[in-house]
Design an enzyme around this catalytic site. Structure first.
Site, PDB file in Angstrom:
ATOM      1  N   ASP A   1      41.451  34.819  43.956  1.00 12.34           N
ATOM      2  CA  ASP A   1      40.695  34.104  43.133  1.00 12.34           C
ATOM      3  C   ASP A   1      39.599  34.647  42.721  1.00 12.34           C
ATOM      4  O   ASP A   1      38.543  33.755  42.875  1.00 12.34           O
ATOM      5  CB  ASP A   1      40.541  32.567  44.129  1.00 12.34           C
ATOM      6  CG  ASP A   1      40.003  31.565  43.339  1.00 12.34           C
ATOM      7  OD1 ASP A   1      40.343  31.368  42.224  1.00 12.34           O
ATOM      8  OD2 ASP A   1      39.618  30.472  44.136  1.00 12.34           O
TER       9      ASP A   1
ATOM     10  N   ASP B   1      34.732  37.277  50.780  1.00  9.77           N
ATOM     11  CA  ASP B   1      34.011  36.920  49.709  1.00  9.77           C
ATOM     12  C   ASP B   1      32.477  37.510  49.653  1.00  9.77           C
ATOM     13  O   ASP B   1      31.774  37.800  50.807  1.00  9.77           O
ATOM     14  CB  ASP B   1      33.707  35.388  49.680  1.00  9.77           C
ATOM     15  CG  ASP B   1      32.991  34.665  48.632  1.00  9.77           C
ATOM     16  OD1 ASP B   1      33.857  34.050  47.782  1.00  9.77           O
ATOM     17  OD2 ASP B   1      31.988  34.929  48.123  1.00  9.77           O
TER      18      ASP B   1
END
Length: 366
Positions: free
Chosen positions: A225, A173
């Site tokens: 995602d 991330d």
């Protein structure tokens, strides 16, 4: 995770109750939804801007894409956040990171907003995350190594860690502030079940494309995602070249899944992502589920280098038993005829022809 909805005469759904049964503590098929019509919001762009957009139309064989300004998107999320902040609420976390404004608030539920856009509600986030994770994790045989691209809240990670076969998870991330929030704010830690403190988890705070340019062992499952392709920069996360690169990180019988927006509200975006993955040389299976707090259904694409990996996935029974998915996955792979018709208009998003963000803005305008 990310979630944007079309604004024209939007239908807002509110969960008023749900029923429990022995199999499911929270069953999306049993939600009673209260539906409220919202009137259109006037677009105040001046006429000259509209003319400039017309001059910049992007043509494809079957579709004309007209660029629109992003300020017309997701008005309802912004209104919702303002109403929450003006009333009785608890601000659990608020920070302007290097990449986005993060607001974690609590009223009756816990809600995460990034740049004023709703990412999840604790009432039904499991519907999204179980649909994202369990079909692929259940279909790939004995997944041991998993890569999650995005998912800094740790909710997809929570679902992955339910599989005892998993020995190693890499989570990538870009935003360290998100990771810190997910590790330290009690309400989020409670939701993600302390996922970041599992010894199997390795966190990489970096750009996904940077991570994918580094040598790595192969993965049985990759979960994508990413944020929705709302800008040209985000559109680069959904190119055929990047999907082909991701595929090189899969084991022979591995697969990846990609969140792909709504086949109901953004069918051109949804099917174009699937089409782009197919152009990268992969076999694709498409599915979707209803997420009440998003006010619509949400779609995903499964992909693999080996077609047999996804054979008969529609007939799969998922173990461990999720709380919100049907026992048999077949309904997730069924689409309304009007949604399937849009598949014929799907475009190819590539580095040399970044078009997905324009599709997105066109479908999201009001």
């Amino acid at each position: 995770m990310p979630k944007h909805r079309k604004q024209s005469k939007i239908k807002i759904y509110r969960i008023t109750s749900y029923k429990k049964d022995k199999r499911s503590e929270l069953d999306s098929d049993k939600f009673e939804l209260e539906q409220q019509d919202k009137h259109d919001i006037q677009d105040k762009q001046d006429k000259q801007d509209e003319q400039n957009k017309q001059d910049k139309q992007v043509q494809s064989e079957n579709v004309t894409i007209v660029p629109t300004d992003s300020h017309s998107l997701d008005v309802w999320d912004e209104i919702s956040l303002k109403e929450i902040q003006a009333g009785e609420h608890t601000s659990l976390f608020e920070e302007k990171s290097n990449y986005q404004n993060i607001n974690l608030v609590q009223v009756n539920d816990v809600r995460l907003y990034l740049d004023k856009q709703l990412q999840f509600s604790s009432v039904d986030e499991q519907i999204y995350h179980e649909a994202l994770v369990h079909p692929i994790m259940a279909k790939v045989i004995d997944p041991k190594r998993v890569l999650i691209l995005g998912g800094g809240d740790g909710l997809a990670l929570r679902e992955v860690l339910k599989y005892e076969t998993v020995l190693h998870v890499d989570l990538v991330d870009l935003d360290e502030a998100m990771i810190n929030m997910a590790r330290n704010v009690p309400e989020i830690v409670s939701l993600n079940k302390n996922a970041f403190f599992d010894n199997r988890v390795n966190v990489h705070v970096c750009d996904a494309k940077e991570f994918l340019n580094s040598p790595s062992s192969l993965y049985d499952v990759i979960i994508i995602d990413f944020p929705d392709p709302a800008t040209e920069l985000l559109s680069t996360l959904y190119t055929s070249e990047l999907f082909a690169r991701i595929a090189t990180f899969l084991t022979e019988d591995g697969a990846f899944v990609c969140q792909s927006n709504s086949p109901a509200d953004a069918p051109l975006v949804y099917w174009s992502i699937g089409n782009t993955i197919e152009h990268a040389g992969l076999t694709v299976k498409s599915y979707h589920t209803i997420v009440p707090s998003f006010g619509t259904d949400w779609g995903f694409h499964l992909a693999t280098n080996s077609a047999h990996v996804l054979d008969q996935i529609e007939q799969l029974y998922v173990v461990p038993t999720p709380r919100t998915l049907p026992a048999l996955l077949f309904p997730l792979f069924q689409f309304k005829e009007e949604h399937l018709e849009q598949r014929n208009l799907a475009l190819l998003n590539s580095e040399s022809n970044l078009i997905l963000h324009q599709c997105y803005k066109q479908e999201m305008k009001f």
